[in-house]
Design an enzyme around this catalytic site. Structure first.
Site, PDB file in Angstrom:
ATOM      1  N   ASN A   1      31.610  37.926  43.730  1.00  0.00           N
ATOM      2  CA  ASN A   1      30.216  38.298  43.532  1.00  0.00           C
ATOM      3  C   ASN A   1      29.949  38.496  42.052  1.00  0.00           C
ATOM      4  O   ASN A   1      30.610  39.317  41.432  1.00  0.00           O
ATOM      5  CB  ASN A   1      29.895  39.589  44.288  1.00  0.00           C
ATOM      6  CG  ASN A   1      28.417  39.885  44.256  1.00  0.00           C
ATOM      7  OD1 ASN A   1      27.592  38.980  44.195  1.00  0.00           O
ATOM      8  ND2 ASN A   1      28.057  41.153  44.244  1.00  0.00           N
TER       9      ASN A   1
ATOM     10  N   HIS B   1      35.808  42.435  30.741  1.00  0.00           N
ATOM     11  CA  HIS B   1      35.387  42.656  32.131  1.00  0.00           C
ATOM     12  C   HIS B   1      36.611  42.643  33.057  1.00  0.00           C
ATOM     13  O   HIS B   1      36.903  41.657  33.716  1.00  0.00           O
ATOM     14  CB  HIS B   1      34.381  41.593  32.561  1.00  0.00           C
ATOM     15  CG  HIS B   1      33.616  41.964  33.793  1.00  0.00           C
ATOM     16  ND1 HIS B   1      32.296  41.672  33.981  1.00  0.00           N
ATOM     17  CD2 HIS B   1      33.992  42.643  34.909  1.00  0.00           C
ATOM     18  CE1 HIS B   1      31.891  42.134  35.146  1.00  0.00           C
ATOM     19  NE2 HIS B   1      32.914  42.726  35.741  1.00  0.00           N
TER      20      HIS B   1
ATOM     21  N   ASP C   1      36.222  39.130  34.780  1.00  0.00           N
ATOM     22  CA  ASP C   1      35.890  39.829  36.034  1.00  0.00           C
ATOM     23  C   ASP C   1      37.116  39.862  36.954  1.00  0.00           C
ATOM     24  O   ASP C   1      37.020  39.689  38.170  1.00  0.00           O
ATOM     25  CB  ASP C   1      34.688  39.199  36.750  1.00  0.00           C
ATOM     26  CG  ASP C   1      34.082  40.150  37.803  1.00  0.00           C
ATOM     27  OD1 ASP C   1      34.564  41.301  37.933  1.00  0.00           O
ATOM     28  OD2 ASP C   1      33.137  39.738  38.494  1.00  0.00           O
TER      29      ASP C   1
END
Lengths: 433, 316
Positions: free
Chosen positions: A286, A68, A313
């Site tokens: 987020n 990710h 992320d």
């Protein structure tokens, strides 16, 4: 300490060799020839004319795999490029990463997949796998050409950054992807409940006067996608689970045999919403940082296998992007360079997890979730390895940042456990002098 | 006594002693405002920038008047007439103001936390004139001043805040200020306008009561918040008439409160929506005294932030 640049045939000696799949760390030696692992020998001092690298008791493990990453190229090269993003990855111990599709243009066309792969071959410091978009333009309306994307090299599908609101579209995606053999990654967030949310909804958001996203916005989305995975038999992966309720839903789904996997990010495992106290935009992500109860649930999920792996992320944003009022700042923090150090400090050093288990969650596990190579240290495989000292104390300084962006709250933070470098097909890259 | 705060960002950051100090200083300035010559030289040579990113009538005028009464040099900035329209960031605008060697920035901004952000790079003092849904400390202070001058003390009194608590910085500043001063606070409004875990707000928390008559039944004062008409568009309540029916304070509703219960409203009022005409203009209303006290409270805040002490002779 090691000057082994470009020497492709050599022995690595005196390393603690981690075998995350087997759950063991043993002292031994590894022979690397032509970029491949040729031999893994226990305890022996090799008799050889080849150069011998003394690892000095550091841990040698399969290179980390991040499934990710936002590389931002093409389209947002001011935030990150394939060159800088992969440099950050290598610096953090990663030898393979998978980049997300929310570039400009979006990775919804085979040509973009090819472009990224070509650029990665030219300037990448690690292997780059590409996730294609699930829907055209990430608009959540029509599915992309999964077959063509796969042919061009895409290994997974993701509209990351956006939830596919239309359940029928998500159903089609899971059904069609099943035939193609690609996992569908879902960013689970009900956008109506999370409308204009700046952080987790809780007492902290009430105090700070910031709009919050309730945990239910994630839980509802996870619940829906699990039902659709059950309906279609498609292969679902839940990105960045952040809530206790989300962990529970995945746990129950797995018990009933639904083909779902899930990841958690280093920041959701270690940082909580109270850190937003001073409206520091570098903590704005987020899904948002949640509460202590959620962190505990995520850790429990890692322990019992509900959460399959750790994924960063890594989301670079420029200082211009982040030097604005809190509600105008984009969400995201970088993570590739600090993931291991942060988790080793918070989980391994505090006795919550064995080192070898952390190494598994950072390599073997994510590779197997997506079905890409990596995460193994065995003869016959490319010598994609990480050399690290799990006990070294160090401070992550601003000057060490390899990403093009500096949006991490961890600059200046003291860690225990440091990556010394990686071998990528036997080629040594190190940031530690 | 020196006031040991560089900025005034919110009442949450202040102690009971500091709040009392501001209120005492404000009482002194109120006396000045009653004189024939209403000006003192206290902030002569001090430059203050009023930076208003959101429209404001009362607060802006009140700060400006306070600054003039203190003999400060002032410059004004408002979003409508500035380079913001040309795309200048908040940071650049404030850096420019900083380059002009300003001593105090008084700012109102639509983003919660904008002042905290500004304090990262401004070296001058910052006074919060309202940030998003977070805080409006001078409003909280002027409400407390108004109540204190009628009651003598705040400790042990009961105040009910009515309306859209979720989106209200006035509510938050009132809750922090009042609870620190020993007031028992009750909040009342539709559940769709209550932020989660609202009862934990303030020092020792607040009471939550959805029934308006019950909520005011023991109140020494009620503070009626403005219902922002744009909230109605996001359908947080079904209609204006339903809101007035359930949460509007009419003369009849006010009868549920003890005799002499004071009525506050931060303005601007929607007469006939959250507050009936007769209540707004009635005997129990202290809405206009609030406005008058606003100037004194802002004089006190600016004076103390600039390093003044009440014992000095600045008031003469």
């Amino acid at each position: 300490m090691i000057s082994w640049k470009d020497k492709r045939d050599f022995w690595i000696m005196g390393a603690k060799i981690a075998d995350p799949a087997g759950g063991k760390i043993k002292t031994g030696s590894v022979l690397v020839q032509k970029g491949m692992i040729c031999e893994v020998a226990p305890q022996k001092t090799p008799e050889t004319d080849l150069p011998v690298l003394d690892a000095g008791g550091l841990v040698l493990a399969p290179g980390f795999v991040d499934i990710h990453t936002h590389l931002r190229e093409p389209g947002f090269e001011d935030k990150e490029t394939i060159e800088t993003g992969t440099a950050a990855a290598a610096s953090g111990g990663y030898t393979s990463i998978m980049c997300m599709a929310n570039t400009q243009p979006v990775v919804d066309d085979p040509s973009v997949v090819e472009y990224i792969r070509r650029r990665a071959e030219m300037s990448g410091r690690c292997r780059v796998y590409v996730a294609g978009a699930v829907t055209r333009g990430l608009a959540g309306e029509e599915i992309t050409e999964f077959h063509h994307l796969k042919k061009a090299g895409a290994v997974a599908l993701s509209d990351d950054g956006r939830f596919i609101v239309n359940s029928k579209v998500m159903r089609l995606a899971l059904e069609y992807a099943k035939m193609i053999g690609l996992p569908v990654i879902s960013h689970c967030e009900d956008p109506y409940l999370a409308d204009d949310a700046q952080m987790n909804e809780s007492y902290v958001s009430t105090r700070l006067g910031l709009r919050g996203a309730p945990a239910a916005s994630e839980e509802i989305a996870i619940a829906r996608d699990i039902r659709l995975a059950a309906l279609t038999g498609g292969r679902l992966h839940i990105a960045h689970v952040s809530t206790a309720g989300g962990v529970d839903l995945v746990r129950k789904a797995k018990k009933t045999g639904i083909a779902v996997t899930a990841e958690a990010s280093p920041h959701h495992l270690t940082l909580d919403e109270t850190m937003l106290e001073n409206y520091d935009r570098n903590f704005k992500v987020n899904p948002p940082l949640r509460g202590a109860r959620d962190i505990a649930a995520l850790r429990a999920g890692l322990k019992d296998g509900t959460i399959d792996c750790i994924a960063t992320d890594h989301a670079p944003h420029t200082e211009i992007d982040k030097q604005v009022e809190f509600n105008y700042a984009p969400s995201g923090m970088t993570g590739l360079q600090t993931a291991f150090a942060q988790l080793n400090t918070e989980l391994v050093e505090k006795g919550e997890m064995e080192l070898v288990e952390l190494l598994r969650l950072l390599s073997t596990a994510p590779a197997s979730v997506i079905g890409i190579p990596g995460g193994r240290l065995e003869p016959g495989l490319p010598a994609d390895l990480v050399l690290l000292d799990p006990k070294e104390e160090w401070v992550f300084e601003r000057s060490m940042v390899r990403s093009r962006s500096y949006n991490t709250p961890l600059i200046g933070k003291k860690f225990t456990g440091r990556v010394h470098g990686v071998f990528l097909e036997g080629k040594w890259y190190s940031d530690v002098s | 006594m020196q006031f040991n705060q560089k900025h005034l960002l919110g009442l949450e950051d202040l102690t009971e002693g500091q709040i009392t100090q501001i209120l005492d200083t404000a009482d002194n300035f109120k006396e000045v405002l009653g004189r024939k010559i209403k000006k003192v030289p206290a902030l002569r040579g001090v430059t203050i920038a009023n930076v208003f990113y959101e429209p404001s009538t009362r607060t802006k005028m009140s700060f400006e008047l306070a600054e003039k009464r203190l003999s400060a040099d002032i410059i004004n900035f408002s979003k409508a007439t500035s380079s913001v329209k040309k795309g200048e960031t908040l940071r650049d605008t404030l850096e420019n103001i900083k380059a002009m060697k300003v001593d105090i920035v008084v700012m109102r901004h639509e983003s919660s936390g904008a002042h905290r952000f500004a304090s990262e790079f401004l070296d001058c003092s910052i006074v919060n004139a309202g940030d998003g849904q977070h805080a409006h400390p001078t409003q909280g202070l002027l409400d407390m001043m108004t109540l204190r001058e009628r009651w003598g003390t705040l400790r042990g009194k009961k105040v009910t805040i009515i309306g859209d608590i979720m989106h209200s910085r006035v509510a938050r500043s009132n809750i922090w200020g009042l609870t620190k001063m020993g007031v028992e606070v009750t909040v009342c409004g539709p559940p769709t306008m209550m932020p989660v875990e609202v009862a934990k707000l303030g020092e020792g928390g607040v009471k939550l009561e959805y029934d308006l008559r019950k909520a005011i039944s023991g109140a020494d004062a009620i503070n009626i918040l403005r219902i922002q008409l744009e909230r109605q568009k996001s359908k947080l309540f079904p209609s204006m008439r339903e809101y007035f029916e359930v949460f509007g304070v009419s003369c009849d509703v006010l009868k549920s409160a003890p005799e002499g219960c004071l009525v506050l409203h931060p303005g601007p009022m929607n007469r006939g929506v959250e507050i009936a005409q007769e209540v707004a203009d009635g005997d129990q209303s202290v809405i206009l005294p609030q406005v008058a006290n606003g100037v004194a409270v802002r004089m006190a805040v600016l004076f103390l932030i600039a390093g003044g002490t009440v014992e000095g002779d600045e008031l003469n």
